[in-house]
Design a protein around this motif. Sequence first.
Motif, PDB file in Angstrom:
ATOM      1  N   ASP A 105      33.357  28.183  -2.362  1.00  0.00           N
ATOM      2  CA  ASP A 105      32.576  29.271  -2.940  1.00  0.00           C
ATOM      3  C   ASP A 105      32.576  30.532  -2.096  1.00  0.00           C
ATOM      4  N   LYS A 106      33.034  30.454  -0.850  1.00  0.00           N
ATOM      5  CA  LYS A 106      33.090  31.636   0.007  1.00  0.00           C
ATOM      6  C   LYS A 106      34.520  32.116   0.249  1.00  0.00           C
ATOM      7  N   SER A 112      41.998  35.450   1.890  1.00  0.00           N
ATOM      8  CA  SER A 112      40.760  35.119   2.602  1.00  0.00           C
ATOM      9  C   SER A 112      40.956  33.933   3.526  1.00  0.00           C
ATOM     10  N   ASP A 166      27.825  32.126   9.837  1.00  0.00           N
ATOM     11  CA  ASP A 166      27.050  31.389   8.835  1.00  0.00           C
ATOM     12  C   ASP A 166      25.576  31.770   8.891  1.00  0.00           C
ATOM     13  N   ARG A 168      23.996  34.479   7.332  1.00  0.00           N
ATOM     14  CA  ARG A 168      23.492  35.399   6.316  1.00  0.00           C
ATOM     15  C   ARG A 168      22.073  35.029   5.860  1.00  0.00           C
ATOM     16  N   LEU A 189      26.502  28.824   5.187  1.00  0.00           N
ATOM     17  CA  LEU A 189      27.925  28.676   4.933  1.00  0.00           C
ATOM     18  C   LEU A 189      28.715  29.710   5.722  1.00  0.00           C
ATOM     19  N   GLU A 191      31.330  32.418   6.423  1.00  0.00           N
ATOM     20  CA  GLU A 191      31.901  33.414   5.518  1.00  0.00           C
ATOM     21  C   GLU A 191      32.272  34.684   6.268  1.00  0.00           C
TER      22      GLU A 191
END
Length: 254
Positions: A105-106, A112, A166, A168, A189, A191
């Motif tokens: 999902d990230k 990426s 991770d 955020r 997570l 990211e």
Amino acid sequence: VGAMGPPGGARSVIDPRFSSMFSVFNIPFPSTQSLTTIFSSMMKKHMEGFQGPLQQAAMKLTDMTLSLYTKVIAALPPTPSKFHYLFNLRDLGRVYQGLLQITPDKFDSPGSVCRVWRNECMRVICDRLITDEDRDLLSNIIAELVKAEFGSESAMVLADPLLFGDFRTICTDDDNEEEGSQEFGAPRLYEDMQTYEEVNVCFERGLKAYNEQNKVMNLVLFENALEHLVRLERVLQMPRGNLLLVGVGGSGKQ
């Protein structure tokens, strides 16, 4: 029982009379084929939940990592003034330890995935280098590898700044609970934070929460400080994460 590395850099040749008192065993570095099998198997298993293009991109990373490692140890050998320029299998493992933190999902594009690989290589290898010339050399090697394997997305992969973490959602539980947010208790997570502004918001929130319960720290989180905080957070949140500060006298390390 004793252990030593091969002579070179800050390591001297020991007297044969001394080594004759030991039963000597030499453990050679694993072959390229063995390393490729080990690390590609790790990535293949981890990427099973990702889309096909991302899985294909991840399979390129092992050859890129081993090629980078080979060039680094040839171009940046340890010397008396750079005694910590020692790169071994542990460093390859640390790169993959970071890669194995990515989630579907990230990370949703091949670029990426390659970008997080670049970040891990910069954190594990580049942060150990002490001169601008050495850092530029490493950056150029990474850029060549990225352009060769991810040409169409190289601009995105090589964009700066590199700010992964991770954090955020740190210190957001109270706010989310009061506002009825659906993100209450959201997992942390790994990211790409992308900008200094995004990172600054997170650390300012953490600093505010700390100051509410402890003696107030009035910190100015300028860009260089944010980069160092991201480096520290990346290592310390990993299992058995640890850092060594290497500096000269008067640089503030005390």
